[in-house]
Every structure is written in structure tokens, then in C-alpha cells.
Write a protein that holds these residues in place. Structure first.
Motif, mmCIF file in Angstrom:
data_model
loop_
_atom_site.group_PDB
_atom_site.id
_atom_site.type_symbol
_atom_site.label_atom_id
_atom_site.label_comp_id
_atom_site.label_asym_id
_atom_site.label_seq_id
_atom_site.Cartn_x
_atom_site.Cartn_y
_atom_site.Cartn_z
ATOM 1 N N HIS A 217 0.863 -1.175 0.000
ATOM 2 C CA HIS A 217 0.000 0.000 0.000
ATOM 3 C C HIS A 217 0.897 1.221 0.000
ATOM 4 C CE1 HIS A 217 -3.771 2.226 0.653
ATOM 5 N NE2 HIS A 217 -2.959 3.103 1.224
ATOM 6 N N GLY A 218 0.877 1.962 -1.102
ATOM 7 C CA GLY A 218 1.781 3.091 -1.227
ATOM 8 C C GLY A 218 3.217 2.639 -1.103
ATOM 9 N N LYS A 219 3.928 3.218 -0.140
ATOM 10 C CA LYS A 219 5.328 2.873 0.084
ATOM 11 C C LYS A 219 5.503 1.821 1.178
ATOM 12 C CE LYS A 219 6.781 7.594 -1.116
ATOM 13 N NZ LYS A 219 7.550 8.781 -0.675
ATOM 14 N N TRP A 220 4.396 1.275 1.665
ATOM 15 C CA TRP A 220 4.442 0.255 2.710
ATOM 16 C C TRP A 220 4.338 -1.135 2.097
ATOM 17 C CZ3 TRP A 220 4.707 0.893 8.093
ATOM 18 C CH2 TRP A 220 4.645 2.209 8.557
ATOM 19 N N ARG B 26 -3.314 6.719 8.489
ATOM 20 C CA ARG B 26 -3.096 8.062 7.930
ATOM 21 C C ARG B 26 -2.756 8.033 6.444
ATOM 22 N NH1 ARG B 26 0.387 11.271 12.640
ATOM 23 N NH2 ARG B 26 -1.175 11.053 14.316
ATOM 24 N N GLN B 27 -2.751 6.862 5.861
ATOM 25 C CA GLN B 27 -2.422 6.739 4.447
ATOM 26 C C GLN B 27 -3.652 6.990 3.576
ATOM 27 O OE1 GLN B 27 0.962 5.709 3.162
ATOM 28 N NE2 GLN B 27 1.173 6.634 5.189
ATOM 29 N N GLY B 28 -3.459 7.741 2.502
ATOM 30 C CA GLY B 28 -4.520 7.914 1.528
ATOM 31 C C GLY B 28 -4.633 6.692 0.643
ATOM 32 N N PRO B 29 -5.476 6.738 -0.375
ATOM 33 C CA PRO B 29 -5.597 5.610 -1.297
ATOM 34 C C PRO B 29 -4.309 5.371 -2.064
ATOM 35 C CG PRO B 29 -6.757 7.536 -2.150
ATOM 36 C CD PRO B 29 -6.361 7.861 -0.745
ATOM 37 N N ASP B 30 -4.070 4.128 -2.407
ATOM 38 C CA ASP B 30 -2.877 3.766 -3.161
ATOM 39 C C ASP B 30 -2.919 4.402 -4.542
ATOM 40 O OD1 ASP B 30 -0.476 1.777 -3.383
ATOM 41 O OD2 ASP B 30 -1.643 1.505 -5.220
ATOM 42 N N ALA C 152 0.518 18.226 -2.837
ATOM 43 C CA ALA C 152 -0.630 17.321 -2.696
ATOM 44 C C ALA C 152 -0.290 15.924 -3.185
ATOM 45 C CB ALA C 152 -1.824 17.874 -3.466
ATOM 46 N N LEU C 153 0.397 15.823 -4.312
ATOM 47 C CA LEU C 153 0.726 14.508 -4.874
ATOM 48 C C LEU C 153 1.667 13.719 -3.978
ATOM 49 C CD1 LEU C 153 1.260 15.290 -8.673
ATOM 50 C CD2 LEU C 153 -0.704 14.160 -7.621
ATOM 51 N N THR C 154 2.555 14.403 -3.270
ATOM 52 C CA THR C 154 3.537 13.709 -2.435
ATOM 53 C C THR C 154 3.098 13.586 -0.976
ATOM 54 O OG1 THR C 154 4.743 15.798 -2.130
ATOM 55 C CG2 THR C 154 5.497 14.321 -3.891
ATOM 56 N N ASP C 155 1.926 14.107 -0.647
ATOM 57 C CA ASP C 155 1.372 13.966 0.700
ATOM 58 C C ASP C 155 0.747 12.577 0.808
ATOM 59 O OD1 ASP C 155 -0.130 13.995 3.041
ATOM 60 O OD2 ASP C 155 -0.800 16.059 2.778
ATOM 61 N N GLN C 156 1.335 11.712 1.629
ATOM 62 C CA GLN C 156 0.892 10.321 1.704
ATOM 63 C C GLN C 156 -0.511 10.180 2.293
ATOM 64 O OE1 GLN C 156 3.073 7.862 0.214
ATOM 65 N NE2 GLN C 156 3.734 9.893 -0.423
ATOM 66 N N SER C 157 -0.991 11.204 2.988
ATOM 67 C CA SER C 157 -2.353 11.153 3.502
ATOM 68 C C SER C 157 -3.376 11.489 2.416
ATOM 69 C CB SER C 157 -2.523 12.118 4.683
ATOM 70 O OG SER C 157 -2.446 13.465 4.263
ATOM 71 N N VAL C 158 -2.913 12.072 1.329
ATOM 72 C CA VAL C 158 -3.781 12.363 0.181
ATOM 73 C C VAL C 158 -3.740 11.219 -0.807
ATOM 74 C CG1 VAL C 158 -4.208 13.942 -1.752
ATOM 75 C CG2 VAL C 158 -3.466 14.849 0.463
ATOM 76 N N LEU C 159 -2.526 10.794 -1.126
ATOM 77 C CA LEU C 159 -2.307 9.739 -2.113
ATOM 78 C C LEU C 159 -1.043 8.993 -1.707
ATOM 79 C CD1 LEU C 159 -3.749 8.996 -4.824
ATOM 80 C CD2 LEU C 159 -1.957 10.285 -5.982
ATOM 81 N N ALA C 160 -1.135 7.707 -1.541
ATOM 82 C CA ALA C 160 -0.016 6.922 -1.022
ATOM 83 C C ALA C 160 0.825 6.336 -2.154
ATOM 84 C CB ALA C 160 -0.523 5.799 -0.124
#
Length: 262
Positions: free
Chosen positions: A57-60, A131-135, A158-166
């Protein structure tokens, strides 16, 4: 810095090296990468378990077992490697999982900015990722547009904010915005519907290509392939690339392909 494509590559390493294999031993060589779990707890929880199908999920990276889930975040310099137990251990190999079948999974990280977490069940996983946004690779267009339209800051922020987009980091954000013809400093909430859709399309295309490569590839036809040149020029139009900082991040863009908003 590992971004979504890199972590997807680490997921594939985990599948090929560890899926279905039993964890014979856990060797923590540096407890500084453990978060919320002691060395003893990690060993007792993981040894004897078997790795199952991992997720990202994102960077996780979510390394599921037939018991708890190990969550890995790679920070700036982390990696996941497959080795043999008798291979030489590198200085920055922090945690080693020796597996059945003469395999060893290694978490390697020089700067130790993130590390490993352990979750006993799905609710614990959800809390860690709360706190993660959608992948970024899975988000649909409507959710993507809605998330951006409510943000008043710069579009790159906004694009690099992981709570907006992961999943998106510095390289991917610059690449996607260059392809979409949008300057990184434009406000996210002033984008038109057409611009948001174009941005989404280029994000999807860029991610698919980068995931195939296992990284953000420094190709000649990509902005990424020129951003570190001494005198970088745009691979599309030849204009001299500009550099600045947004929210503390080094940012590269083309003044011709990404004109000022009017």
C-alpha cells in the motif's frame, strides 16, 4: 528514495524468496529499525511462522504470515533482498530472516529513517496505515479528482502527501507533472476538470511503466533521466530545465512544457 515502483519490486522479491516458506530464525542486527516491537517479541512472533501472499500500500510493504503481519517501510535508503544464509552479511543488513529451503530475506538500510513494525491482526494493520490515503496505483479517477480538488496547496505537495495519495515521491511527482504539462507550483484546487483528468491519466501511465522497470527509470525520454545533468534540458522540447524547492523538496520542471498558470 524508494517510491511505489521500488516497493512493488520489493513485494516481488518477497514473493519469490519467501512466500510459502517457514521462518526458521530472525536475526536482528540493529534494533534501531524496530518500531513498537522488541527483538524478543519479533522473534517469538515470527519464528516458526510461514510467509503468505504479501501486499503493498503506497510505500508500505505488508509481509503477511499465517500469524502476524510484518510491515516494512524503506525510508530513504531501505531495500529488501534475497540471499543465502552463508552469504556475507553487509554492514547495513539490519534484520535477517532465515527461511526453509536455504533462503534468507534481508532488510538492508543505510540511514534507518523507517524500518519494521509488527501487527497482530487486521485491525492493528489498519491502525498503522490509518493516515495513508488511497494507493496511487489503485485509486479510481473520481476519488483522485475529489482528493485534489479539496487541497489548497501546491499540486506537487498534494501529490507527495501520503495522507492524500499513497506511493508517490519526489521523482514520480515531477515526472507525472511534466508529462501532464502542469507546473509543480500551481494550486491543486484551481485545476480544471480537464487538467485533473489529464493528470490522472499520466499518473497511471507513468506508474505502470515504472512498476515494470521496478523503479523510476532514468530513461533519456523521461524527465528523470535528465534532472541530475549538470545543465539539464527537457527531453521533449530541449528547453533548459529549472530547479526550485517546494515544501523542502528539490523540484525540476520545464518552463516551456509547464508554463505559468494564468
Amino acid at each position: 528514495m524508494p517510491e511505489l515502483p521500488d516497493v512493488e519490486g520489493f513485494r516481488k522479491v518477497l514473493v519469490s524468496c519467501a512466500k510459502g516458506r517457514r521462518i526458521r530464525s530472525v536475526d536482528v542486527r540493529d534494533k534501531g529499525v524496530l518500531h513498537g516491537v522488541s527483538v524478543r517479541q519479533l522473534r517469538e512472533s515470527m519464528e516458526g511462522r510461514r510467509f503468505t501472499e504479501p501486499e503493498r500500500h503506497g510505500k508500505w510493504l505488508l509481509a503477511h504470515t499465517d500469524g502476524p503481519t510484518l510491515l516494512l517501510h524503506f525510508g530513504m535508503t531501505g531495500r529488501l533482498l534475497c540471499a543465502r544464509p552463508d552469504d556475507a552479511v553487509e554492514t547495513h543488513d539490519r534484520v535477517l530472516f532465515t527461511l526453509s529451503g536455504d533462503h534468507q530475506l534481508r532488510y538492508r538500510d543505510q540511514r534507518k529513517l523507517q524500518g519494521l513494525w509488527l501487527a497482530d491482526d487486521d485491525p492493528a494493520v489498519a491502525r498503522l496505515l490509518g493516515r495513508q490515503g488511497p494507493d496511487a496505483l489503485a485509486v479510481d479517477r473520481e476519488e483522485f479528482e475529489s482528493a485534489l480538488s479539496s487541497r489548497r496547496g501546491h499540486i506537487k505537495t498534494a501529490l507527495t502527501d501520503q495522507s492524500v495519495l499513497a506511493g508517490l515521491g519526489n521523482l514520480l511527482a515531477d515526472e507525472i507533472l511534466w508529462r501532464a504539462g502542469l507546473r509543480p507550483s500551481i494550486r491543486a484546487d484551481v485545476l480544471t476538470e480537464t487538467e485533473r483528468r489529464r493528470l490522472y491519466t499520466h499518473m497511471r501511465r507513468t506508474l505502470r511503466s515504472a512498476v515494470t522497470a521496478g523503479c523510476v527509470p532514468p530513461r533519456d525520454s523521461w524527465l528523470t533521466g535528465h534532472r541530475d545533468d549538470p545543465a539539464p534540458s527537457c527531453p521533449r522540447c530541449g528547453a533548459h530545465l529549472r530547479r526550485s524547492r517546494l515544501a523542502g523538496r528539490g523540484t525540476v520542471w520545464c518552463p516551456r512544457c509547464q508554463p505559468d498558470e494564468t
